[in-house]
Design a protein around this motif. Structure first.
Motif, PDB file in Angstrom:
ATOM      1  N   LEU A 203      43.032 -21.861  -5.515  1.00  0.00           N
ATOM      2  CA  LEU A 203      42.976 -22.243  -7.060  1.00  0.00           C
ATOM      3  C   LEU A 203      44.436 -21.716  -7.609  1.00  0.00           C
ATOM      4  CD1 LEU A 203      39.548 -20.542  -8.056  1.00  0.00           C
ATOM      5  CD2 LEU A 203      40.182 -22.544  -7.498  1.00  0.00           C
ATOM      6  N   GLU A 204      44.767 -22.712  -8.196  1.00  0.00           N
ATOM      7  CA  GLU A 204      46.178 -22.678  -9.055  1.00  0.00           C
ATOM      8  C   GLU A 204      45.951 -22.495 -10.582  1.00  0.00           C
ATOM      9  OE1 GLU A 204      48.532 -25.972  -8.250  1.00  0.00           O
ATOM     10  OE2 GLU A 204      48.337 -25.858  -6.069  1.00  0.00           O
ATOM     11  N   GLY A 205      46.848 -21.735 -11.334  1.00  0.00           N
ATOM     12  CA  GLY A 205      46.955 -21.505 -12.519  1.00  0.00           C
ATOM     13  C   GLY A 205      46.673 -22.622 -13.578  1.00  0.00           C
ATOM     14  N   GLY A 206      47.049 -23.956 -13.001  1.00  0.00           N
ATOM     15  CA  GLY A 206      47.232 -25.140 -13.734  1.00  0.00           C
ATOM     16  C   GLY A 206      45.714 -25.823 -13.680  1.00  0.00           C
ATOM     17  N   TYR A 207      44.861 -25.391 -12.840  1.00  0.00           N
ATOM     18  CA  TYR A 207      43.615 -25.726 -12.818  1.00  0.00           C
ATOM     19  C   TYR A 207      42.596 -25.764 -13.968  1.00  0.00           C
ATOM     20  CZ  TYR A 207      43.632 -26.878  -7.627  1.00  0.00           C
ATOM     21  OH  TYR A 207      44.008 -27.223  -6.232  1.00  0.00           O
ATOM     22  N   THR A 208      41.804 -26.779 -14.407  1.00  0.00           N
ATOM     23  CA  THR A 208      41.176 -26.622 -15.499  1.00  0.00           C
ATOM     24  C   THR A 208      39.767 -26.049 -14.948  1.00  0.00           C
ATOM     25  OG1 THR A 208      40.421 -28.746 -15.355  1.00  0.00           O
ATOM     26  CG2 THR A 208      42.436 -28.484 -16.504  1.00  0.00           C
ATOM     27  N   MET A 209      38.733 -25.840 -15.875  1.00  0.00           N
ATOM     28  CA  MET A 209      37.515 -25.673 -15.535  1.00  0.00           C
ATOM     29  C   MET A 209      36.714 -26.710 -14.555  1.00  0.00           C
ATOM     30  SD  MET A 209      37.076 -22.438 -16.445  1.00  0.00           S
ATOM     31  CE  MET A 209      38.819 -22.287 -16.166  1.00  0.00           C
ATOM     32  N   LEU A 210      37.342 -27.841 -15.088  1.00  0.00           N
ATOM     33  CA  LEU A 210      36.589 -28.941 -14.282  1.00  0.00           C
ATOM     34  C   LEU A 210      37.340 -29.247 -12.714  1.00  0.00           C
ATOM     35  CD1 LEU A 210      37.140 -31.554 -17.373  1.00  0.00           C
ATOM     36  CD2 LEU A 210      35.049 -30.570 -16.546  1.00  0.00           C
ATOM     37  N   ASP A 211      38.729 -28.792 -12.815  1.00  0.00           N
ATOM     38  CA  ASP A 211      39.282 -28.807 -11.426  1.00  0.00           C
ATOM     39  C   ASP A 211      38.503 -27.800 -10.417  1.00  0.00           C
ATOM     40  OD1 ASP A 211      40.888 -30.625 -12.049  1.00  0.00           O
ATOM     41  OD2 ASP A 211      42.454 -29.401 -12.899  1.00  0.00           O
ATOM     42  N   VAL A 212      38.189 -26.578 -10.787  1.00  0.00           N
ATOM     43  CA  VAL A 212      37.514 -25.646 -10.457  1.00  0.00           C
ATOM     44  C   VAL A 212      36.151 -26.042  -9.775  1.00  0.00           C
ATOM     45  CG1 VAL A 212      36.641 -23.273 -10.416  1.00  0.00           C
ATOM     46  CG2 VAL A 212      38.910 -23.598 -11.400  1.00  0.00           C
ATOM     47  N   ASP A 213      35.486 -26.695 -10.886  1.00  0.00           N
ATOM     48  CA  ASP A 213      34.045 -27.455 -10.442  1.00  0.00           C
ATOM     49  C   ASP A 213      34.084 -28.322  -9.420  1.00  0.00           C
ATOM     50  OD1 ASP A 213      31.730 -29.047 -10.550  1.00  0.00           O
ATOM     51  OD2 ASP A 213      31.435 -28.568 -12.646  1.00  0.00           O
ATOM     52  N   ALA A 214      35.299 -29.222  -9.540  1.00  0.00           N
ATOM     53  CA  ALA A 214      35.286 -30.037  -8.281  1.00  0.00           C
ATOM     54  C   ALA A 214      35.550 -29.481  -7.125  1.00  0.00           C
ATOM     55  CB  ALA A 214      36.350 -31.135  -8.738  1.00  0.00           C
ATOM     56  N   ALA A 215      36.660 -28.427  -6.997  1.00  0.00           N
ATOM     57  CA  ALA A 215      37.020 -27.778  -5.639  1.00  0.00           C
ATOM     58  C   ALA A 215      35.821 -26.960  -5.127  1.00  0.00           C
ATOM     59  CB  ALA A 215      38.026 -26.727  -6.038  1.00  0.00           C
ATOM     60  N   LEU A 216      34.977 -26.136  -6.021  1.00  0.00           N
ATOM     61  CA  LEU A 216      33.946 -25.517  -5.538  1.00  0.00           C
ATOM     62  C   LEU A 216      32.847 -26.449  -5.030  1.00  0.00           C
ATOM     63  CD1 LEU A 216      33.796 -22.488  -7.710  1.00  0.00           C
ATOM     64  CD2 LEU A 216      34.520 -22.543  -5.604  1.00  0.00           C
ATOM     65  N   THR A 217      32.624 -27.485  -5.763  1.00  0.00           N
ATOM     66  CA  THR A 217      31.536 -28.488  -5.228  1.00  0.00           C
ATOM     67  C   THR A 217      31.841 -29.067  -3.815  1.00  0.00           C
ATOM     68  OG1 THR A 217      30.895 -29.112  -7.633  1.00  0.00           O
ATOM     69  CG2 THR A 217      30.503 -30.593  -5.735  1.00  0.00           C
ATOM     70  N   ALA A 218      33.265 -29.389  -3.799  1.00  0.00           N
ATOM     71  CA  ALA A 218      33.482 -29.825  -2.558  1.00  0.00           C
ATOM     72  C   ALA A 218      33.277 -28.939  -1.243  1.00  0.00           C
ATOM     73  CB  ALA A 218      34.845 -30.376  -2.435  1.00  0.00           C
ATOM     74  N   ALA A 219      33.816 -27.687  -1.629  1.00  0.00           N
ATOM     75  CA  ALA A 219      33.448 -26.536  -0.602  1.00  0.00           C
ATOM     76  C   ALA A 219      32.016 -26.439  -0.319  1.00  0.00           C
ATOM     77  CB  ALA A 219      34.202 -25.331  -1.122  1.00  0.00           C
ATOM     78  N   LEU A 220      31.271 -26.307  -1.341  1.00  0.00           N
ATOM     79  CA  LEU A 220      29.933 -25.951  -1.048  1.00  0.00           C
ATOM     80  C   LEU A 220      29.286 -27.241  -0.147  1.00  0.00           C
ATOM     81  CD1 LEU A 220      28.431 -24.764  -4.526  1.00  0.00           C
ATOM     82  CD2 LEU A 220      28.737 -23.568  -2.217  1.00  0.00           C
ATOM     83  N   ILE A 221      29.572 -28.477  -0.287  1.00  0.00           N
ATOM     84  CA  ILE A 221      29.082 -29.586   0.192  1.00  0.00           C
ATOM     85  C   ILE A 221      29.644 -29.574   1.898  1.00  0.00           C
ATOM     86  CG2 ILE A 221      29.280 -31.930   0.666  1.00  0.00           C
ATOM     87  CD1 ILE A 221      29.216 -32.461  -2.435  1.00  0.00           C
ATOM     88  N   ASP A 222      30.983 -29.155   1.889  1.00  0.00           N
ATOM     89  CA  ASP A 222      31.445 -28.933   3.339  1.00  0.00           C
ATOM     90  C   ASP A 222      30.797 -27.882   4.280  1.00  0.00           C
ATOM     91  OD1 ASP A 222      33.230 -30.913   2.817  1.00  0.00           O
ATOM     92  OD2 ASP A 222      34.967 -29.490   2.349  1.00  0.00           O
ATOM     93  N   VAL A 223      30.298 -26.797   3.464  1.00  0.00           N
ATOM     94  CA  VAL A 223      29.647 -25.735   4.182  1.00  0.00           C
ATOM     95  C   VAL A 223      28.189 -25.891   4.454  1.00  0.00           C
ATOM     96  CG1 VAL A 223      31.440 -24.328   3.922  1.00  0.00           C
ATOM     97  CG2 VAL A 223      29.416 -24.227   2.487  1.00  0.00           C
TER      98      VAL A 223
END
Length: 553
Positions: free
Chosen positions: A508-528
C-alpha cells in the motif's frame, strides 16, 4: 454364685512390648526399603509438606526436560527438511550458473530447465510433507490458525495455541469495547476529501473526490455536478471578482471582453497590478511605459498554467476627480482573443489602483459541440461558496470530447473507469489570497459507451471529519505517529492468508485511496481462494461478481 477372673499380667506386658517392637521394626523396614525418612504424615507432618513440594518441582522439571527433548526432535525433523530443501536450492543455483555457459545450445538449456522444474516440485513436496506428530512444519500453518464464528466474522488466531475448533464470541458496547470507523478513518488537519451523493438514478458518474490540499470545504460543503449533452449551444462568457488593495482602487473588465467563436478553453485568470508610477500628491497620473499588470491563467481541464506581464496603455485622458483610465490587453494562447482589463489610475484622493490589487476572472468556453452518445458531454460545477465564482449563478462549465467521459464495456468481468480532473481557483476577497485545488471524477463504463446525463451532489469533508471513500491513506490522522511522521510516506506491506499455505502480499502506498485499498485487498482475497468462482456460484457470473465486489467492507 461367686465370679472369678483369671489374668496373666506378665503375658499382657510381654504382648504390648512385642507389638511396639513389631511397629518399630515395620517403620524401619519401610524406611530401608523406600529410602525415605518420611513415608507418611505420622513420620513428620511438616517435613512431608516440604518434601511433596520439592517432589512436585522435580516432577515438573522432569516433564519440562521431556518436552524439550520432544522440541529438539521436532526441530531436528524440520532441520532435516530444510537441509534437503537447501541442497536442492544449491543444485538449482549450480544449474543456473551452468546454463550461462555460452557453449550450450537452446536445447541444452531446455534439458537443464527440466531438472530445475523437478527440483522445484520436490521443494514444494518436502515443504508440504515435512511433519512431526502430524503437525506440518514447513508449510506456514504453524504460524497462523483460523477460526470463524459466523459467515460475517473471520478471526485469525496467532501465537502458541493448540490446533482445534474455537468459538469466538464478539460483543461491542458503545464507548467501551467498540472501535468505530470514525476512530481510524478521520482526516488529519489541513486535509480535504470529497464524496458523492447520487441524485440522478442510472448516471455513470461513479465517484468524486478532492485531491490533497483542496480547500473547497472551507467555502461551502456541498457542490452540484451535472453532466449534460453539449448539443445545446451556450455562449462563452466571463465573470470576475475583485480585491481592492486600497480604499479608492478600481479594476473591471472593459466592455466586451471575449468573443464566443474564439473561446475554446474554460479556466481562471488572475490579474494583479504589478507596477505604476506613483502620482504626486494633488496631481493627476499620466500613464507611462512602466505601468504593468501581471497575469496567470489556469486551465480548468488540464491544470496547465500560463503567465506573463503586460504594459498598461492609455484608454482615456485623466480628468479632475476621476483619474486616468487605462487598459491592459492580455492574450492567452489557445483562446485567440484579447482580454481587456480596465484600470483606474489617478491621485491619492481619487480612483487610485494600488499595487497588489487583484481581479480573478472565470472564463467559460463556448459549449457547442459533442453529444452524449459519443461518450463526451458538458460538465457543470456549481456550489454555495460565496466569492468562489462557481456559486450556482455563474457555474463553471467544461466541454469534453468523444470518449472523454464514458467508454464502452469490454465485457472483462469488472467495471472500468474514466478519470477526469477539474482544476479550480478561489480568491478570498477580504485579503486577496489565491487558493488552488482540483477534484477528480470517475465515470463508469456503459454498455453503449454513451455518457448518461444527470446531476449529483459533491460534499467535502475537512480535517477532523470522517474520511470519504476517495480519501488517500496519507490524509488519515491514524497514520501519523507521536513524532508527527506519516508512516504512509514509506511503502507498507499487508499479508493476506487464505486456505492452507496460500498467502498474498499487498503493498500500500500513501497515495492510495480507500477505493484503491478495496481493489487491492479484493484482488488478494480472490488470489488466495477466498473469493467466489463460477463453480461456487453454479456458473452465475453476475452472482460471482456481486460477491467478489463486496469482499472488503
Amino acid at each position: 454364685m461367686a465370679f472369678r477372673i483369671y489374668s496373666n499380667p506378665t503375658a499382657i506386658t510381654a504382648q504390648n512390648n512385642l507389638t511396639k517392637s513389631q511397629n518399630m521394626l515395620s517403620t524401619s523396614i519401610q524406611r530401608l526399603s523406600s529410602g525415605l525418612r518420611i513415608n507418611s504424615a505420622v513420620d513428620d507432618a511438616s517435613g512431608l509438606a516440604v518434601s511433596k513440594k520439592i517432589e512436585a518441582q522435580i516432577n515438573g522439571l522432569a516433564m519440562a526436560n521431556r518436552n524439550a527433548q520432544d522440541g529438539i526432535s521436532m526441530l531436528q525433523t524440520a532441520e532435516g527438511g530444510l537441509k534437503a530443501i537447501g541442497d536442492m536450492l544449491l543444485r538449482m543455483r549450480e544449474l543456473s550458473v551452468q546454463a550461462g555457459n555460452g557453449t550450450y545450445t537452446t536445447s541444452d538449456r531446455a534439458e537443464l530447465q527440466k531438472e530445475v522444474d523437478q527440483l522445484k516440485q520436490e521443494v514444494d513436496r518436502v515443504s508440504s510433507a515435512t511433519e512431526f506428530n502430524t503437525k506440518k512444519l514447513l508449510n506456514g500453518n504453524a504460524t497462523a490458525l483460523w477460526s470463524s464464528s459466523s459467515d460475517r466474522l473471520e478471526a485469525i488466531i496467532t501465537g502458541e495455541v493448540d490446533e482445534g475448533n474455537y468459538r469466538v464470541d464478539v460483543s461491542a458496547q458503545g464507548g467501551k469495547g467498540a472501535v468505530y470507523k470514525s476512530h481510524i478513518m478521520r482526516l488529519s488537519a489541513g486535509q480535504f476529501a470529497g464524496g458523492l451523493v447520487r441524485s440522478s438514478a442510472g448516471m455513470n458518474l461513479a465517484y468524486a473526490g478532492t485531491l490533497a490540499g483542496q480547500s473547497l470545504g472551507t467555502h461551502g460543503d456541498t457542490y452540484a455536478i451535472s453532466v449534460a449533452g453539449a448539443a445545446t449551444t451556450g455562449d462563452a462568457s466571463a465573470v470576475a471578482t475583485f480585491y481592492a488593495k486600497g480604499s479608492h482602487s478600481s479594476m473591471v473588465m472593459a466592455g466586451t471582453a471575449i468573443t464566443t467563436a474564439d473561446v475554446s478553453r474554460s479556466g481562471f485568470m488572475e490579474v494583479t497590478v504589478a507596477s505604476y508610477v506613483d502620482p504626486t500628491a494633488g496631481a493627476l497620473q499620466s500613464v507611462t511605459a512602466v505601468d504593468t499588470v501581471s497575469w496567470k491563467f489556469t486551465d480548468a481541464k488540464t491544470g496547465e498554467v500560463q503567465e506573463g506581464v503586460v504594459t498598461i496603455t492609455a484608454a482615456s485622458a485623466a480628468t479632475a476627480g476621476t483619474g486616468a483610465t487605462a487598459v491592459a490587453s492580455i492574450t492567452i494562447s489557445g483562446i485567440g482573443t484579447d482580454f481587456k482589463i480596465k484600470v483606474k489610475i489617478g491621485t491619492a484622493s481619487n480612483n487610485t489602483t494600488a499595487l497588489g490589487s487583484k481581479m480573478l476572472v472565470m472564463i467559460i468556453e463556448d459549449s457547442a459541440g459533442t453529444a452524449l452518445a459519443d461518450g463526451g458531454g458538458l460538465i457543470t460545477f456549481s456550489g454555495n461558496g460565496a466569492g468562489a465564482l462557481y456559486n450556482g449563478a455563474t457555474p463553471l462549465s467544461i466541454q469534453y470530447g468523444p470518449g472523454s467521459l464514458a467508454i464502452k464495456d469490454n465485457d472483462d468481468g469488472k467495471v472500468d473507469y474514466t478519470d477526469v480532473q477539474i482544476h479550480t481557483v478561489y480568491m478570498n476577497e477580504s485579503d486577496g489570497s489565491i487558493e488552488t485545488g482540483a477534484f477528480f471524477l470517475k465515470f463508469a463504463e456503459t454498455a453503449t459507451g454513451a455518457t448518461v446525463a444527470g446531476t449529483s451532489e459533491l460534499f467535502v469533508n475537512s480535517g477532523g471529519e470522517l474520511a470519504t471513500s476517495t480519501a488517500k491513506l496519507m490524509q488519515l490522522e491514524s497514520f501519523i505517529n507521536s513524532d508527527g511522521i506519516n508512516i504512509m510516506d514509506e511503502l507498507q506491506k499487508i499479508t493476506v492468508y487464505g486456505a492452507g499455505a496460500d498467502s498474498k502480499d499487498v503493498y500500500l502506498e500513501g497515495g492510495y485511496t480507500m477505493l484503491d485499498v478495496d481493489a487491492a485487498l479484493t484482488a488478494a482475497l480472490i488470489d488466495v481462494g477466498l473469493g467466489a468462482t463460477l463453480e461456487s456460484t453454479g456458473g452465475d457470473a453476475a452472482a460471482m461478481n456481486e460477491i467478489n465486489d463486496n469482499l472488503i467492507r
